[in-house]
Design an enzyme around this catalytic site. Structure first.
Site, PDB file in Angstrom:
ATOM      1  N   VAL A 531       0.827  -1.197   0.000  1.00  0.00           N
ATOM      2  CA  VAL A 531       0.000   0.000   0.000  1.00  0.00           C
ATOM      3  C   VAL A 531       0.868   1.256   0.000  1.00  0.00           C
ATOM      4  O   VAL A 531       0.580   2.227  -0.702  1.00  0.00           O
ATOM      5  CB  VAL A 531      -0.939  -0.017   1.222  1.00  0.00           C
ATOM      6  CG1 VAL A 531      -1.648   1.298   1.358  1.00  0.00           C
ATOM      7  CG2 VAL A 531      -1.928  -1.151   1.093  1.00  0.00           C
ATOM      8  N   ASP A 532       1.975   1.213   0.743  1.00  0.00           N
ATOM      9  CA  ASP A 532       2.879   2.367   0.825  1.00  0.00           C
ATOM     10  C   ASP A 532       3.491   2.695  -0.533  1.00  0.00           C
ATOM     11  O   ASP A 532       4.031   3.771  -0.732  1.00  0.00           O
ATOM     12  CB  ASP A 532       4.070   2.072   1.753  1.00  0.00           C
ATOM     13  CG  ASP A 532       3.623   1.758   3.152  1.00  0.00           C
ATOM     14  OD1 ASP A 532       2.443   1.975   3.458  1.00  0.00           O
ATOM     15  OD2 ASP A 532       4.472   1.283   3.935  1.00  0.00           O
ATOM     16  N   ASP A 533       3.480   1.737  -1.453  1.00  0.00           N
ATOM     17  CA  ASP A 533       4.149   1.923  -2.741  1.00  0.00           C
ATOM     18  C   ASP A 533       3.204   2.352  -3.859  1.00  0.00           C
ATOM     19  O   ASP A 533       3.647   2.605  -4.968  1.00  0.00           O
ATOM     20  CB  ASP A 533       4.812   0.606  -3.183  1.00  0.00           C
ATOM     21  CG  ASP A 533       5.991   0.220  -2.312  1.00  0.00           C
ATOM     22  OD1 ASP A 533       6.593   1.124  -1.714  1.00  0.00           O
ATOM     23  OD2 ASP A 533       6.293  -0.980  -2.231  1.00  0.00           O
TER      24      ASP A 533
END
Ligand code: ATP
Ligand code: MG
Length: 666
Positions: A531-533
């Site tokens: 998700v962070d990417d």
């Protein structure tokens, strides 16, 4: 993203007819596992393991709280039961007459180095290690850190801990002294197990000096490790070449091999801690994941048997190191619970050349082969001839784990390695989940390249939008899990607060995986990256896996990693790091290649995903377990290399310098 006309690979008829789970059985059993977990898991637990005492039948098989507003997160499976995992992995097979069966076929780094260990020999060795541990006062609940190469003594040391109830913490023997020290400081063991050294590829790796340095760092920080048990791995690094600290250090060959070969097993409570293991650190500082006894065992045993469709006679090979969760669940515990014969490989897939894996497959007649996309892409880049030189006719099933596997790499693995005969089990799971979560079953799941397909028994995934609303049917969002499965982690060791915040702080009552995911119209799950990417281009959310797959789809591209960079108009733009196939230089001679790669992305996804930058990358920063560290690439792309963050889990820190130097040429 796979288009609707993309080829689907149904399970071959002969595979279905011999599989443990066949055709529609999957959906029936899955429904039972969700609607009636008590019945489903009681049956599995009885079938797969031997118990000293059964779980209570007057309460639910799983008691839990997944909602922090109701109190602390708490998960308990098979309450009231007792069992010992070493007994289940070793002794019961010897008692049943399988003492002569080979547990481990060890293959050393160099082609001529090999060895075998039967279940009887493993039992003897495990008992000797346990007796040694007891002789120096290690008892139930004590921590033991293990820092060893991939030799049979490594899983044996883990099992010896399990036998007496000690909690093992395996640290991958490629980590630096500082990384090892920080993990020792965290769990504070009285004893560390190591070896003189190891050999991987052309390199000799002395391990003992690294342990010496780590123990020095720890003692300066106030934690004194009392004993260091050292295995003399003379095939790799000689005993004479390392220092010996008398009083603290003990030679394995003297201290262990002189012990008695019988040792009673401890009866362990269902929720007794079994091991601590640090995550690979792709997204930040590694977490000390704690797994317990009964639920973990049921999860590892069930997934090993059903996902790999293991049957007596199979020769199984998982290339993961025991320093990772894959090496815990699918080297040490899962296969041994099934009394499997497996390959343990100390070397690297490219030594002495890129054909090594297939040479071993032919030599030992391996039937089941499980590896990571990073290895598949690296071998693909070296060309097909290293593969086709060997017959590989014994193989019947392939597996993948660790990252999304790009459809292009999937097809190469399927067509070239597996000769279009061997179904690929793309297993999505995490250190935290303990066992496979979303995965095909060979006898029942039609495969789609790049999709981990459907949930395993008892796993209830759910996709949520950013506000926490569940998306039903087709859709894309955050991958959450709605209820506990047996092998879920129980806490972050020593930091329950971090456990609750990381995994239960996103949306009420659900476990947050950290991964983004899409579900298609057939209910198949496609992991689209962390998700962070996720990259947000002009309000469109684009998953890293999608763009990377499009790039890898171009014949010149071996591997790709994409990250966002700030963009004045679009908000974020796509920045792609590209590793070209063997034979290309970085940057390449061909000036049109850049446009061709960009064109490949536009064709596969659309103009919205057009990369603004292509950065030629002879290598990518990866964790020691082979995962691409996009957070470091984000810093390089954004010219913020002074704030790289924790890079202690990086396999080869020098690639960072190379990439920075090449930035101006891209
Ligand atoms: P950290 O949590 O410290 O950042 P990590 O997530 O890399 O480290 P692991 O537990 O080893 O540590 O990795 C689990 C992650 O690997 C998953 O969350 C997912 O992102 C990725 N992954 C594993 N298997 C697959 C798969 N088959 N398909 C897609 N992604 C996968
Ligand atoms: Mg993770």
């Amino acid at each position: 993203m796979v288009k609707s006309d993309e080829k689907v690979y149904p399970p071959p008829d002969d595979v279905v007819s011999s599989a443990h789970i066949q055709g529609k059985e999957y959906s029936e059993l899955y429904r039972q596992s969700i609607e009636n977990p008590d019945v489903f898991w009681s049956l599995q637990a009885n079938k797969l393991l031997t118990w000293n005492k059964k779980w209570r039948s007057d309460t639910a098989i799983c008691a839990y709280n997944f909602d922090t507003s109701l109190g602390p997160i708490n998960i308990r499976w098979f309450e009231g039961s007792e069992l010992n995992l070493c007994y289940n992995a070793v002794d019961r097979h010897v008692e049943a007459g399988y003492g002569d069966r080979v547990a481990f076929y060890w293959e050393g780094n160099d082609v001529e180095q090999d060895g075998k260990m039967t279940y009887q020999e493993l039992q003897n060795l495990v008992c000797q290690i346990s007796n040694y541990l007891k002789s120096v006062g290690i008892k139930k609940g004590d921590d033991v850190t293990i820092y060893m190469p991939m030799i049979p003594e490594l899983p044996a040391a883990m099992l010896a801990c399990a036998r007496i109830g000690a909690v093992h913490s395996v640290v991958f023997a490629g980590f630096s002294a500082e990384s090892l020290a920080s993990r020792i400081q965290d769990s504070k063991p009285r004893l560390v197990v190591t070896a003189t050294g190891s050999k991987r590829g052309p390199k000799e790796i002395p391990l003992k000096p690294i342990v010496d340095e780590a123990l020095d760092i720890c003692s300066k920080q106030g934690h004194m490790v009392e004993k260091c048990l050292v295995y003399d791995h003379h095939q790799a690094v000689s005993k004479e070449s390392v220092n010996f600290h008398s009083g603290r250090d003990v030679w394995w060959q003297d201290a262990v091999l002189t012990q008695s070969t019988s040792c009673p097993v401890e009866r362990m409570d269902a929720e007794a801690p079994l091991f601590k293991l640090y995550t690979s650190g792709s997204t930040g500082k590694p977490k000390a994941v704690l797994h317990t006894t009964a639920g973990y065992a049921v999860g590892a045993a069930a997934t090993f048997k059903y996902v790999f469709d293991y049957k007596p006679g199979d020769i199984y090979w998982c290339t993961a190191d025991c320093g990772w969760i894959t090496g815990h669940s699918y080297v040490t515990y899962g296969p041994l619970f099934s009394c499997a014969s497996q390959v343990l490989f100390e070397g690297v897939p490219t030594w002495p050349d890129a054909g090594r894996c297939w040479q071993i497959v032919d030599k030992l007649k391996v039937t089941i082969f499980y590896t990571a996309p990073t290895a598949i892409r690296a071998l693909n880049a070296k060309g097909d001839s290293y593969v086709t030189k060997y017959s590989r006719s014994s193989l019947r099933l392939l597996g993948s784990v660790g990252e999304p596997i790009n459809p292009e790499a999937w097809r190469w693995y399927y067509e070239v390695v597996g000769n279009s005969r061997c179904p690929i089990m793309d297993t999505w799971w995490q250190t935290e989940t303990g066992a496979h979560m979303i995965t095909p079953l060979v006898g029942s799941t039609p495969l789609k390249p790049g999709s981990a397909t459907l949930p395993f028994f008892g796993v209830e995934p759910c996709i949520c939008d950013e506000k926490g609303n569940e998306i039903h049917g087709e859709g894309e969002g955050l991958l959450m899990i709605k209820r506990p499965w047996p092998s879920i982690m129980r806490t972050v060791a020593g930091n329950h607060d971090r456990f609750e915040k990381t995994y239960f702080g996103m949306f009420k009552g659900m476990y947050f995986t950290g991964d983004g995911c899409r579900r298609d119209s057939d209910g198949y799950y496609w992991i689209i990256g962390r998700v962070d990417d996720v990259i947000n281009v002009s309000g469109h959310r684009i998953g890293t896996a999608e763009v990377e797959s499009a790039l890898v789809g171009h014949p010149a591209c071996a591997e790709a990693a994409v990250v966002p960079v700030e963009h004045a108009i679009k908000g974020q733009a796509i920045y792609a790091f590209v590793t070209l196939m063997e034979g290309y230089s970085h940057p390449p001679q061909d000036p049109t290649l850049k446009e061709a790669l960009i064109g490949a992305v536009r064709k596969a996804i659309g103009a919205i995903a057009t990369p603004d930058f292509i950065h030629w990358a002879p290598g990518l920063p990866k964790t020691r377990s082979g995962k691409i560290m996009r957070r470091i690439l984000r810093k390089i792309a954004g010219k913020e290399e002074e704030s790289l963050g924790d890079i202690s889990t990086l396999a080869d820190p020098s690639v960072v310098e190379t990439l920075i130097a090449l930035r101006e040429n891209s």
